[in-house]
Design a protein around this motif. Structure first.
Motif, PDB file in Angstrom:
ATOM      1  N   MET A 124     -10.800  30.713 -29.748  1.00  0.00           N
ATOM      2  CA  MET A 124     -10.491  29.605 -30.627  1.00  0.00           C
ATOM      3  C   MET A 124      -9.386  29.966 -31.608  1.00  0.00           C
ATOM      4  SD  MET A 124     -12.269  27.126 -29.555  1.00  0.00           S
ATOM      5  CE  MET A 124     -11.949  25.960 -30.848  1.00  0.00           C
ATOM      6  N   ALA A 125      -9.275  31.227 -31.944  1.00  0.00           N
ATOM      7  CA  ALA A 125      -8.267  31.643 -32.913  1.00  0.00           C
ATOM      8  C   ALA A 125      -6.855  31.389 -32.401  1.00  0.00           C
ATOM      9  CB  ALA A 125      -8.445  33.118 -33.249  1.00  0.00           C
ATOM     10  N   GLN A 126      -6.694  31.230 -31.102  1.00  0.00           N
ATOM     11  CA  GLN A 126      -5.368  31.041 -30.527  1.00  0.00           C
ATOM     12  C   GLN A 126      -5.165  29.607 -30.026  1.00  0.00           C
ATOM     13  OE1 GLN A 126      -3.898  34.279 -28.065  1.00  0.00           O
ATOM     14  NE2 GLN A 126      -5.590  35.539 -28.765  1.00  0.00           N
ATOM     15  N   LEU A 167      -0.455  31.066 -29.054  1.00  0.00           N
ATOM     16  CA  LEU A 167      -0.965  32.246 -28.364  1.00  0.00           C
ATOM     17  C   LEU A 167      -0.369  33.504 -28.970  1.00  0.00           C
ATOM     18  CD1 LEU A 167      -0.785  30.927 -24.713  1.00  0.00           C
ATOM     19  CD2 LEU A 167      -2.841  31.383 -26.038  1.00  0.00           C
ATOM     20  N   MET A 168      -1.207  34.508 -29.153  1.00  0.00           N
ATOM     21  CA  MET A 168      -0.776  35.752 -29.777  1.00  0.00           C
ATOM     22  C   MET A 168      -0.220  36.762 -28.781  1.00  0.00           C
ATOM     23  SD  MET A 168      -1.524  35.142 -32.851  1.00  0.00           S
ATOM     24  CE  MET A 168      -2.561  34.093 -33.828  1.00  0.00           C
ATOM     25  N   VAL A 222      -4.647  32.608 -15.244  1.00  0.00           N
ATOM     26  CA  VAL A 222      -4.745  31.856 -16.490  1.00  0.00           C
ATOM     27  C   VAL A 222      -5.875  32.454 -17.321  1.00  0.00           C
ATOM     28  CG1 VAL A 222      -5.136  29.580 -17.495  1.00  0.00           C
ATOM     29  CG2 VAL A 222      -3.949  29.763 -15.319  1.00  0.00           C
ATOM     30  N   SER A 223      -5.573  32.787 -18.560  1.00  0.00           N
ATOM     31  CA  SER A 223      -6.581  33.379 -19.448  1.00  0.00           C
ATOM     32  C   SER A 223      -7.391  32.292 -20.163  1.00  0.00           C
ATOM     33  CB  SER A 223      -5.902  34.268 -20.490  1.00  0.00           C
ATOM     34  OG  SER A 223      -5.166  33.469 -21.399  1.00  0.00           O
ATOM     35  N   GLU A 224      -8.526  32.697 -20.715  1.00  0.00           N
ATOM     36  CA  GLU A 224      -9.334  31.775 -21.515  1.00  0.00           C
ATOM     37  C   GLU A 224      -8.531  31.236 -22.693  1.00  0.00           C
ATOM     38  OE1 GLU A 224     -13.273  33.131 -22.671  1.00  0.00           O
ATOM     39  OE2 GLU A 224     -13.236  34.528 -20.987  1.00  0.00           O
ATOM     40  N   GLU A 225      -7.759  32.122 -23.316  1.00  0.00           N
ATOM     41  CA  GLU A 225      -6.951  31.715 -24.464  1.00  0.00           C
ATOM     42  C   GLU A 225      -5.951  30.617 -24.066  1.00  0.00           C
ATOM     43  OE1 GLU A 225      -8.193  35.984 -25.181  1.00  0.00           O
ATOM     44  OE2 GLU A 225      -7.324  34.911 -23.494  1.00  0.00           O
ATOM     45  N   GLU A 226      -5.351  30.765 -22.905  1.00  0.00           N
ATOM     46  CA  GLU A 226      -4.387  29.767 -22.443  1.00  0.00           C
ATOM     47  C   GLU A 226      -5.071  28.430 -22.161  1.00  0.00           C
ATOM     48  OE1 GLU A 226      -0.871  32.113 -20.156  1.00  0.00           O
ATOM     49  OE2 GLU A 226      -2.875  32.286 -19.260  1.00  0.00           O
ATOM     50  N   TYR A 252      -4.103  25.151 -24.158  1.00  0.00           N
ATOM     51  CA  TYR A 252      -3.616  23.986 -23.411  1.00  0.00           C
ATOM     52  C   TYR A 252      -4.487  22.760 -23.692  1.00  0.00           C
ATOM     53  CZ  TYR A 252      -2.523  20.853 -19.588  1.00  0.00           C
ATOM     54  OH  TYR A 252      -2.178  19.740 -18.853  1.00  0.00           O
ATOM     55  N   ALA A 253      -5.807  22.933 -23.662  1.00  0.00           N
ATOM     56  CA  ALA A 253      -6.720  21.814 -23.911  1.00  0.00           C
ATOM     57  C   ALA A 253      -6.473  21.210 -25.294  1.00  0.00           C
ATOM     58  CB  ALA A 253      -8.165  22.274 -23.776  1.00  0.00           C
ATOM     59  N   ASP A 254      -6.209  22.056 -26.269  1.00  0.00           N
ATOM     60  CA  ASP A 254      -5.915  21.575 -27.619  1.00  0.00           C
ATOM     61  C   ASP A 254      -4.687  20.668 -27.627  1.00  0.00           C
ATOM     62  OD1 ASP A 254      -6.295  21.791 -30.635  1.00  0.00           O
ATOM     63  OD2 ASP A 254      -4.235  22.519 -30.409  1.00  0.00           O
ATOM     64  N   LYS A 255      -3.718  20.979 -26.780  1.00  0.00           N
ATOM     65  CA  LYS A 255      -2.487  20.187 -26.753  1.00  0.00           C
ATOM     66  C   LYS A 255      -2.639  18.898 -25.948  1.00  0.00           C
ATOM     67  CE  LYS A 255      -0.713  23.505 -29.046  1.00  0.00           C
ATOM     68  NZ  LYS A 255      -1.857  24.402 -29.104  1.00  0.00           N
ATOM     69  N   ARG A 256      -3.615  18.836 -25.063  1.00  0.00           N
ATOM     70  CA  ARG A 256      -3.812  17.636 -24.245  1.00  0.00           C
ATOM     71  C   ARG A 256      -4.695  16.593 -24.919  1.00  0.00           C
ATOM     72  NH1 ARG A 256      -2.720  17.122 -18.672  1.00  0.00           N
ATOM     73  NH2 ARG A 256      -3.341  15.006 -19.155  1.00  0.00           N
TER      74      ARG A 256
END
Length: 87
Positions: free
Chosen positions: A1-3, A7-8, A16-20, A24-28
């Motif tokens: 969630m911190a990213q 992305l850091m 595809v990483s969990e962070e990605e 991505y979901a945050d942007k959609r």
């Protein structure tokens, strides 16, 4: 969630990483609905693109998110716009 905003670390181009995925979901999502990236970034630029530095940041972010989207949907073998139909 911190990213979820930025992305850091550099992602692996082969997976595809969990962070990605979270990023991505945050942007959609805009408020309570899934929207295309173009619509989301138009909204972000209107609200937060108050100066050239902010716009440059959002442009870099948008480019990165489109890259993540390409990786995700290459693996899923569907079009990103099909997400709404699947719900």
């Amino acid at each position: 969630m911190a990213q979820h905003i930025w992305l850091m670390k550099e992602g692996d181009p082969s997976c595809v990483s969990e962070e990605e995925i979270v990023n991505y979901a945050d942007k959609r999502v805009m408020h309570d609905r899934i929207v295309p990236l173009e619509e989301r970034f138009s909204d972000l630029k209107a609200r937060y693109g108050l100066n050239q530095k902010a716009m440059d940041y959002l442009e870099r972010l948008q480019k990165e998110i489109y890259g993540i989207e390409s990786k995700i949907f290459l693996i899923l073998q569907i079009d990103p716009n099909d997400i709404q139909r699947l719900l």
